[in-house]
Write a protein that holds these residues in place. Structure first.
Motif, mmCIF file in Angstrom:
data_model
loop_
_atom_site.group_PDB
_atom_site.id
_atom_site.type_symbol
_atom_site.label_atom_id
_atom_site.label_comp_id
_atom_site.label_asym_id
_atom_site.label_seq_id
_atom_site.Cartn_x
_atom_site.Cartn_y
_atom_site.Cartn_z
ATOM 1 N N UNK A 29 2.478 19.010 -24.966
ATOM 2 C CA UNK A 29 1.174 19.237 -24.337
ATOM 3 C C UNK A 29 0.106 18.357 -24.976
ATOM 4 N N UNK A 30 0.110 18.274 -26.290
ATOM 5 C CA UNK A 30 -0.882 17.438 -26.985
ATOM 6 C C UNK A 30 -0.697 15.967 -26.643
ATOM 7 N N UNK A 31 0.531 15.509 -26.601
ATOM 8 C CA UNK A 31 0.776 14.097 -26.290
ATOM 9 C C UNK A 31 0.381 13.767 -24.852
ATOM 10 N N UNK A 32 0.734 14.623 -23.906
ATOM 11 C CA UNK A 32 0.415 14.354 -22.505
ATOM 12 C C UNK A 32 -1.087 14.398 -22.238
ATOM 13 N N UNK A 33 -1.802 15.205 -23.003
ATOM 14 C CA UNK A 33 -3.251 15.357 -22.779
ATOM 15 C C UNK A 33 -4.098 14.432 -23.623
ATOM 16 N N UNK A 103 -14.081 29.456 -19.847
ATOM 17 C CA UNK A 103 -13.738 28.217 -19.134
ATOM 18 C C UNK A 103 -14.915 27.555 -18.437
ATOM 19 N N UNK A 104 -16.101 28.128 -18.508
ATOM 20 C CA UNK A 104 -17.249 27.553 -17.810
ATOM 21 C C UNK A 104 -17.473 26.097 -18.226
ATOM 22 N N UNK A 105 -17.483 25.186 -17.249
ATOM 23 C CA UNK A 105 -17.741 23.776 -17.506
ATOM 24 C C UNK A 105 -16.614 23.024 -18.184
ATOM 25 N N UNK A 106 -15.457 23.650 -18.357
ATOM 26 C CA UNK A 106 -14.349 22.983 -19.063
ATOM 27 C C UNK A 106 -13.892 21.743 -18.305
ATOM 28 N N UNK A 107 -13.582 20.684 -19.044
ATOM 29 C CA UNK A 107 -13.067 19.447 -18.439
ATOM 30 C C UNK A 107 -11.580 19.258 -18.707
ATOM 31 N N UNK A 108 -11.093 19.812 -19.819
ATOM 32 C CA UNK A 108 -9.667 19.766 -20.125
ATOM 33 C C UNK A 108 -9.247 21.153 -20.600
ATOM 34 N N UNK A 109 -8.134 21.653 -20.053
ATOM 35 C CA UNK A 109 -7.575 22.938 -20.473
ATOM 36 C C UNK A 109 -6.137 22.716 -20.906
ATOM 37 N N UNK A 110 -5.822 23.141 -22.118
ATOM 38 C CA UNK A 110 -4.452 23.141 -22.614
ATOM 39 C C UNK A 110 -3.926 24.568 -22.533
ATOM 40 N N UNK A 111 -2.773 24.744 -21.907
ATOM 41 C CA UNK A 111 -2.262 26.083 -21.625
ATOM 42 C C UNK A 111 -0.780 26.181 -21.952
ATOM 43 N N UNK A 112 -0.415 27.147 -22.796
ATOM 44 C CA UNK A 112 0.986 27.526 -22.928
ATOM 45 C C UNK A 112 1.290 28.485 -21.785
ATOM 46 N N UNK A 134 -13.938 18.322 -12.194
ATOM 47 C CA UNK A 134 -12.993 17.287 -12.646
ATOM 48 C C UNK A 134 -11.995 17.797 -13.674
ATOM 49 N N UNK A 135 -11.906 19.111 -13.869
ATOM 50 C CA UNK A 135 -11.028 19.672 -14.885
ATOM 51 C C UNK A 135 -9.576 19.247 -14.660
ATOM 52 N N UNK A 136 -8.874 19.026 -15.764
ATOM 53 C CA UNK A 136 -7.440 18.763 -15.743
ATOM 54 C C UNK A 136 -6.771 19.812 -16.628
ATOM 55 N N UNK A 137 -5.749 20.445 -16.091
ATOM 56 C CA UNK A 137 -5.027 21.494 -16.812
ATOM 57 C C UNK A 137 -3.657 20.969 -17.202
ATOM 58 N N UNK A 138 -3.342 21.067 -18.486
ATOM 59 C CA UNK A 138 -2.031 20.691 -19.004
ATOM 60 C C UNK A 138 -1.319 21.980 -19.398
ATOM 61 N N UNK A 139 -0.400 22.407 -18.555
ATOM 62 C CA UNK A 139 0.266 23.705 -18.729
ATOM 63 C C UNK A 139 1.732 23.466 -19.063
ATOM 64 N N UNK A 140 2.136 23.815 -20.283
ATOM 65 C CA UNK A 140 3.482 23.484 -20.722
ATOM 66 C C UNK A 140 4.231 24.659 -21.304
ATOM 67 N N UNK A 141 5.519 24.456 -21.464
ATOM 68 C CA UNK A 141 6.355 25.477 -22.063
ATOM 69 C C UNK A 141 7.774 24.987 -22.249
ATOM 70 N N UNK A 142 8.604 25.861 -22.754
ATOM 71 C CA UNK A 142 10.021 25.572 -22.893
ATOM 72 C C UNK A 142 10.675 25.695 -21.514
#
Length: 372
Positions: A29-33, A103-112, A134-142
């Motif tokens: 998640x950190x690398x992709x974001x 999440x108000x005004x968030x531009x990047x969200x990292x999510x497990x 323009x928010x981008x959500x990076x949602x990852x897991x196993x």
């Protein structure tokens, strides 16, 4: 600054050689974001369901500041802030409830990714409702815990959902272009006159699991305690079924319920309110019963969890037994329901006191332990 993920600990969550405070999904998640995050210093980076701080502290080590975080698990939240002190990033992240302030005004969200689709729906809807356009959500897991239905849930609230290549048995879903956001609302169901409310991710949802049903069938008609100083206690309360049932069965009693899950506490409070019991039932987010004084309770009911995140672990229930023993006064009673193969009776005898089997069916055992 750089820090080693291996310095992170799970404490005060369960620690064991086979349990780690981070995994390959966090680093992916950190690398992709990384390119989207840059060095966000304006409080527009949000991290959700960071198990023990790897995502928040990894982003902070890359230069991000003003990070807003939410973890459903109280022990995970406390582990994050303990780890932040350990690695010298004490003020990098601030915990928020799962509402618009997160999440108000968030531009990047990292999510497990949570394992519950309803929990993911609550989170995705909240982001779409209140984050920046323009928010981008990076949602990852196993990968073993991910399903194609997770992509479908994200598409309910985002026009575009991309899937990364797998790495070390992990994967990331990338969502952008939000629409049709909605704040989380509990689901509701009626069970024999009891209204049960549940937000996404709460064990059993709006149903009453068979272990809880069995415990309720076995609880005695007469119970000691119930005053403001000595309330009946529902420990690990989930959606609040036992707490509400105790209050309905004992109209003059005060009831105290606790759970370390933020979603469970919100659900239990909604259940209590839906049944008109708010004046007599108090619900708190707590790690076991740490907010209760020693030797202060006459009655505790417990349906203990046996999962540490996605892992089944046998250290969780004994830890709860220990806190129940601390809070019970001499002669106080702990009523516990457990999957029979877990064989908790010896631990209950050792930690709490004399333990008697009250009932047993083909799956569960209910016991009564009396504090020495």
């Amino acid at each position: 600054m750089a820090f080693s993920f291996d310095t992170l600990r799970r404490w005060p969550d369960i620690e064991a050689p086979d349990l780690r405070a981070w995994d390959a999904a966090d680093t992916l998640i950190l690398d992709e974001s990384a390119s989207a995050r840059g060095e966000l210093r304006d409080g527009t980076l949000v991290v959700i369901e960071d198990t023990h701080g790897a995502l928040s502290l990894g982003a902070a080590a890359d230069g991000a500041t003003g990070i807003r975080t939410h973890q459903d698990s109280l022990t995970g939240e406390r582990a994050l802030h303990t780890n932040s002190k350990r690695v010298g990033l004490e003020h990098a992240a601030v915990s928020r409830p799962l509402d618009a302030t997160l999440v108000s005004g968030a531009r990047v969200v990292l999510l497990r990714l949570p394992r519950s689709l309803d929990a993911l729906r609550n989170i995705a809807g909240l982001i779409a409702a209140h984050a920046a356009p323009e928010v981008i959500v990076y949602a990852g897991g196993r990968i073993k815990h991910m399903t194609p239905a997770m992509n479908d849930v994200l598409r309910e609230f985002f026009d575009r959902v991309d899937v990364t290549h797998a790495r070390q048995k992990s994967r990331v879903l990338i969502a952008c272009q939000p629409h049709d956001g909605a704040d989380p609302e509990p689901s509701r169901a009626m069970h024999d006159g009891l209204s049960v409310c549940a937000f996404g991710g709460v064990f059993a949802g709006t149903s009453i699991d068979i272990g809880t049903r069995f415990l309720l069938e076995c609880l005695p008609a007469a119970i000691s305690g119930g005053s403001s100083a000595d309330p009946l206690i529902d420990m690990a309360c989930g959606s609040g079924v036992v707490a509400a049932s105790l209050a309905l069965r004992h109209p003059d009693a005060r009831v105290y319920a606790s759970d370390q899950s933020a979603a469970a506490v919100a659900s239990a409070r909604a259940t209590v309110e839906a049944n008109g019991l708010s004046s007599r039932v108090e619900v708190e987010r707590d790690d076991a019963l740490s907010l209760r004084p020693d030797a202060s309770a006459s009655f505790i009911a417990l349906n203990p969890p046996f999962h540490a995140g996605a892992a089944v672990h046998d250290a969780i229930a004994p830890r709860m037994f220990e806190d129940a023993a601390r809070v019970l006064r001499p002669g106080g009673e702990l009523w516990t329901v457990w999957n029979t193969p877990l064989a908790y009776r010896a631990a209950l005898e050792r930690i709490v006191g004399p333990t008697r089997q009250i009932a047993r069916n083909n799956k569960f055992t209910v016991t009564r332990s009396v504090r020495r």
